[in-house]
Motif scaffolding. Structure first.
Motif, PDB file in Angstrom:
ATOM      1  N   PRO A 138       0.815  -1.212   0.000  1.00 52.11           N
ATOM      2  CA  PRO A 138       0.000   0.000   0.000  1.00 52.11           C
ATOM      3  C   PRO A 138       0.855   1.272   0.000  1.00 52.11           C
ATOM      4  O   PRO A 138       1.911   1.303   0.615  1.00 52.11           O
ATOM      5  CB  PRO A 138      -0.776  -0.089   1.321  1.00 52.11           C
ATOM      6  N   GLU A 155       5.475  11.003   0.453  1.00 48.65           N
ATOM      7  CA  GLU A 155       4.830  10.012   1.316  1.00 48.65           C
ATOM      8  C   GLU A 155       3.560   9.461   0.685  1.00 48.65           C
ATOM      9  O   GLU A 155       3.204   8.315   0.902  1.00 48.65           O
ATOM     10  CB  GLU A 155       4.507  10.633   2.673  1.00 48.65           C
ATOM     11  N   SER A 167       4.826   6.878  -2.039  1.00 47.71           N
ATOM     12  CA  SER A 167       5.733   5.783  -1.686  1.00 47.71           C
ATOM     13  C   SER A 167       5.030   4.903  -0.653  1.00 47.71           C
ATOM     14  O   SER A 167       3.928   5.221  -0.203  1.00 47.71           O
ATOM     15  CB  SER A 167       7.064   6.314  -1.164  1.00 47.71           C
ATOM     16  N   ILE A 168       5.656   3.802  -0.290  1.00 46.19           N
ATOM     17  CA  ILE A 168       5.008   2.827   0.594  1.00 46.19           C
ATOM     18  C   ILE A 168       4.554   3.503   1.886  1.00 46.19           C
ATOM     19  O   ILE A 168       5.272   4.300   2.476  1.00 46.19           O
ATOM     20  CB  ILE A 168       5.966   1.650   0.867  1.00 46.19           C
ATOM     21  N   MET A 169       3.328   3.173   2.284  1.00 42.92           N
ATOM     22  CA  MET A 169       2.709   3.826   3.436  1.00 42.92           C
ATOM     23  C   MET A 169       3.614   3.731   4.665  1.00 42.92           C
ATOM     24  O   MET A 169       4.071   2.651   5.015  1.00 42.92           O
ATOM     25  CB  MET A 169       1.366   3.150   3.715  1.00 42.92           C
ATOM     26  N   SER A 170       3.854   4.875   5.289  1.00 43.11           N
ATOM     27  CA  SER A 170       4.704   4.833   6.478  1.00 43.11           C
ATOM     28  C   SER A 170       3.849   4.514   7.697  1.00 43.11           C
ATOM     29  O   SER A 170       2.630   4.646   7.679  1.00 43.11           O
ATOM     30  CB  SER A 170       5.428   6.166   6.658  1.00 43.11           C
ATOM     31  N   LYS A 171       4.514   4.098   8.751  1.00 47.80           N
ATOM     32  CA  LYS A 171       3.801   3.682   9.958  1.00 47.80           C
ATOM     33  C   LYS A 171       2.972   4.833  10.521  1.00 47.80           C
ATOM     34  O   LYS A 171       1.865   4.632  11.006  1.00 47.80           O
ATOM     35  CB  LYS A 171       4.814   3.197  10.995  1.00 47.80           C
ATOM     36  N   ALA A 193      -0.191   4.860   8.489  1.00 45.50           N
ATOM     37  CA  ALA A 193      -1.026   3.663   8.659  1.00 45.50           C
ATOM     38  C   ALA A 193      -1.713   3.644  10.022  1.00 45.50           C
ATOM     39  O   ALA A 193      -2.849   3.185  10.146  1.00 45.50           O
ATOM     40  CB  ALA A 193      -0.166   2.422   8.480  1.00 45.50           C
ATOM     41  N   PRO A 207      12.617   1.127   0.393  1.00 47.31           N
ATOM     42  CA  PRO A 207      12.523   1.073   1.839  1.00 47.31           C
ATOM     43  C   PRO A 207      12.262  -0.351   2.334  1.00 47.31           C
ATOM     44  O   PRO A 207      11.901  -1.228   1.554  1.00 47.31           O
ATOM     45  CB  PRO A 207      11.322   1.967   2.134  1.00 47.31           C
ATOM     46  N   LEU A 245      -1.822  -4.716   8.860  1.00 46.41           N
ATOM     47  CA  LEU A 245      -1.287  -3.502   8.242  1.00 46.41           C
ATOM     48  C   LEU A 245      -0.006  -3.831   7.488  1.00 46.41           C
ATOM     49  O   LEU A 245       0.685  -4.795   7.825  1.00 46.41           O
ATOM     50  CB  LEU A 245      -0.954  -2.452   9.311  1.00 46.41           C
ATOM     51  N   ILE A 246       0.268  -3.030   6.473  1.00 49.17           N
ATOM     52  CA  ILE A 246       1.553  -3.125   5.775  1.00 49.17           C
ATOM     53  C   ILE A 246       2.126  -1.713   5.766  1.00 49.17           C
ATOM     54  O   ILE A 246       1.446  -0.770   5.373  1.00 49.17           O
ATOM     55  CB  ILE A 246       1.372  -3.632   4.329  1.00 49.17           C
ATOM     56  N   TYR A 247       3.342  -1.554   6.237  1.00 49.12           N
ATOM     57  CA  TYR A 247       3.907  -0.200   6.276  1.00 49.12           C
ATOM     58  C   TYR A 247       5.422  -0.259   6.282  1.00 49.12           C
ATOM     59  O   TYR A 247       6.025  -1.318   6.467  1.00 49.12           O
ATOM     60  CB  TYR A 247       3.413   0.553   7.508  1.00 49.12           C
ATOM     61  N   THR A 248       6.013   0.895   6.048  1.00 45.40           N
ATOM     62  CA  THR A 248       7.457   0.997   6.207  1.00 45.40           C
ATOM     63  C   THR A 248       7.730   1.737   7.517  1.00 45.40           C
ATOM     64  O   THR A 248       7.115   2.763   7.778  1.00 45.40           O
ATOM     65  CB  THR A 248       8.108   1.689   4.991  1.00 45.40           C
ATOM     66  N   PRO A 249       8.610   1.193   8.353  1.00 45.04           N
ATOM     67  CA  PRO A 249       8.819   1.797   9.673  1.00 45.04           C
ATOM     68  C   PRO A 249       9.474   3.169   9.608  1.00 45.04           C
ATOM     69  O   PRO A 249       9.304   3.993  10.485  1.00 45.04           O
ATOM     70  CB  PRO A 249       9.718   0.795  10.389  1.00 45.04           C
ATOM     71  N   THR A 250      10.224   3.424   8.512  1.00 42.39           N
ATOM     72  CA  THR A 250      10.863   4.734   8.393  1.00 42.39           C
ATOM     73  C   THR A 250      10.190   5.520   7.289  1.00 42.39           C
ATOM     74  O   THR A 250      10.019   5.012   6.192  1.00 42.39           O
ATOM     75  CB  THR A 250      12.349   4.595   8.043  1.00 42.39           C
ATOM     76  N   SER A 251       9.818   6.739   7.606  1.00 34.58           N
ATOM     77  CA  SER A 251       9.233   7.588   6.580  1.00 34.58           C
ATOM     78  C   SER A 251      10.318   7.976   5.588  1.00 34.58           C
ATOM     79  O   SER A 251      11.460   8.216   5.973  1.00 34.58           O
ATOM     80  CB  SER A 251       8.647   8.834   7.232  1.00 34.58           C
ATOM     81  N   PRO A 252       9.990   8.044   4.287  1.00 32.64           N
ATOM     82  CA  PRO A 252      11.004   8.435   3.301  1.00 32.64           C
ATOM     83  C   PRO A 252      11.499   9.853   3.495  1.00 32.64           C
ATOM     84  O   PRO A 252      12.465  10.259   2.884  1.00 32.64           O
ATOM     85  CB  PRO A 252      10.261   8.298   1.970  1.00 32.64           C
TER      86      PRO A 252
END
Ligand SMILES: [Zn+2]
Lengths: 382, 103
Positions: free
Chosen positions: A204, A336, A339-343, A346, B47, B91-98
């Protein structure tokens, strides 16, 4: 003295007597003064061009990375030997927007053109893959990936155009204009490269927060009715919630897809007419620098991006039946959003759902019907 | 031939200082520019993606690496580490924001 002679390899003996040496320095400074007056801009131009050369190189690297990633992914599934040929053709394809001198009916024309473009694009990606085992949703996600790679290519080409133009015409001002835009161009390119990665993996993206919220909103409630292709690429769900009929509009996932939420809302309202007492739209919105990512804000109006076709449809239909239109937005930056949803993004879905609950409770009565639309790309969110 | 008042008394020393200062400034500017480029490159990498699995029975949360084909709500068939119940992707997410700045 010692250092200067060290650097310049010592001065001729005749100049080492104080007075003459002073004279030389003095002349040099006066010369330098005139050089800077007459050639200052040229020197500046060369400096800017040097800096822009770096920017162009960086854009080119990102463009090639995006292209390679996209091709690698396509090749993995493709059974077509001419994959690269079609890819190159698609990357260079274009859209001509309808004439706006006589704007009446332009929305319909625009929608038509964009529909053709999308169909053609999807068909091209299908041709590139040429594999029946690959699902429709996968094709859609991959077409999004190709689109992101296309955007990278375009950014590079435009930046290169101005760079070469500045070089060719020796124009300080063209170079300066590009230099001013350079940080923005680089950040756009970065965002698109991240988008290539996101669609490659099918995870996502930040923009998917709208669909994520409605997905989570429905997940613990009983779905009364479900129509997967209510309108093109868009699903409609009906749930019974707090004794209200809640219609949920969302692009069809988990393929990468924004659907036609405007068309779906229009269709529901045309059918239900004034029974619909409220429309709530949930969407990602661009934040201002300094605002925190994942901040939620409420307002009124059609919260939907894109070229404006869907927005127009929603505004028109709610105006016709005099239905209030509420918007809940989740703030994030462009990078943001694609790009892939950040924590950070979410994890706000709970709060948004609470707000939706509150708005429904406050603004409608039992027995009313409500539309809740989750706007955004549904990649990875069914 | 000196124009009185224009030339500094000790212009040798003055030049030395100027030279040192300009070299320092040049090195500093170069380093600053390089740092910007390195940061830009750091943003060009893909990421890390996490998938958060939740047990349908006990609600136990487990975070693992994202696998291709994961999507929100997918019943992965992986067993809960605590009670052995079925899990789904929450949930699916990246722990670090770009955008997170690292200096
Ligand atoms: Zn469990």
């Amino acid at each position: 003295m010692e250092l200067v002679s060290l650097v310049f390899g010592g001065l001729p003996p005749a100049l080492q007597i104080g007075g003459d040496y002073n004279l030389l320095i003095q002349t040099l400074y006066i010369l330098l003064f005139f050089v800077l007056i007459f050639f200052g801009q040229r020197i500046q131009l060369q400096l800017i061009l040097m800096e822009l050369g770096n920017v162009i190189g960086h854009l080119d690297r990102m463009r090639r990375m995006g292209r390679e990633e996209a091709l690698k992914k396509l090749k993995h599934y493709s059974k077509n030997s001419q994959l690269e040929e079609i890819f190159n053709r698609v990357i260079e394809s274009f859209v001509i927007f309808p004439e706006s001198m006589d704007p009446s009916g332009i929305i319909r024309k625009l929608e038509h053109i964009m529909d053709i473009r999308e169909t053609r694009f999807i068909n091209d990606v299908k041709k590139m893959i040429n594999n029946d085992e690959v699902s429709e949703s996968m094709i859609k996600t991959m077409s999004n990936m190709v689109e992101a790679s296309m955007a990278l290519n375009m950014l590079y080409k435009i930046a290169l155009h101005y760079y070469l133009l500045a070089k060719k015409t020796n124009s300080y001002f063209i170079a300066a204009q590009l230099q001013m835009q350079a940080p923005l161009i680089i950040s756009f390119a970065r965002a698109y490269l991240q988008a290539v990665y996101a669609f490659r993996d099918g995870a996502p993206v930040g923009d998917g927060i709208g669909p994520l919220v409605v997905n989570k909103f429905m997940s613990d409630k009983k779905v009364v009715k479900k129509k997967e292709d209510y309108v093109k690429d868009t699903s409609l769900y009906e749930i019974d919630y707090m004794n209200r009929r809640v219609f949920i509009v969302k692009a069809k996932g988990p393929g990468g897809n924004v659907g036609k939420p405007g068309e779906a809302i229009k269709k529901v309202i045309t059918r239900m007419k004034k029974d619909i007492k409220l429309v709530i739209m949930i969407d990602a919105a661009l934040k201002l620098e300094g605002e925190k990512t994942g901040t939620i804000a409420e307002g009124v109006g059609a919260a939907i991006g894109g070229i404006g076709v869907e927005k127009f449809k929603i505004e028109e239909i709610v105006t016709k039946y005099n239905i209030p239109l509420y918007a809940i937005i989740i703030k994030m930056s462009l990078i943001e959003a694609i790009s892939i949803m950040s924590k950070k993004i979410a994890s706000v879905y709970d709060d948004v759902i609470k707000r939706v609950d509150r708005v429904i409770k406050e603004e409608t009565n039992e027995g009313d019907a409500v539309i809740v639309a989750g706007i955004g790309n549904t990649v990875g969110i069914p | 031939m000196n124009i009185p008042g224009v030339i500094l008394q000790n212009n040798m020393q003055w030049l030395d200082y100027l030279l040192i200062i300009s070299i320092v400034v040049a090195i500093f500017a170069f380093m600053l520019g390089n740092r910007g480029m390195r940061r830009a490159n750091q943003f060009s990498r893909p990421p890390e993606i996490h998938t958060e699995l939740v047990c349908s029975d006990c609600g136990f949360k487990e975070i693992r690496r994202f696998k291709e084909g994961d999507y929100i709500g997918l019943e992965t068939g992986e067993k809960c580490k605590k009670c052995g119940g079925p899990t789904f992707v929450n949930l699916i997410y990246t722990p670090t924001s770009p955008l997170e700045e690292k200096s």
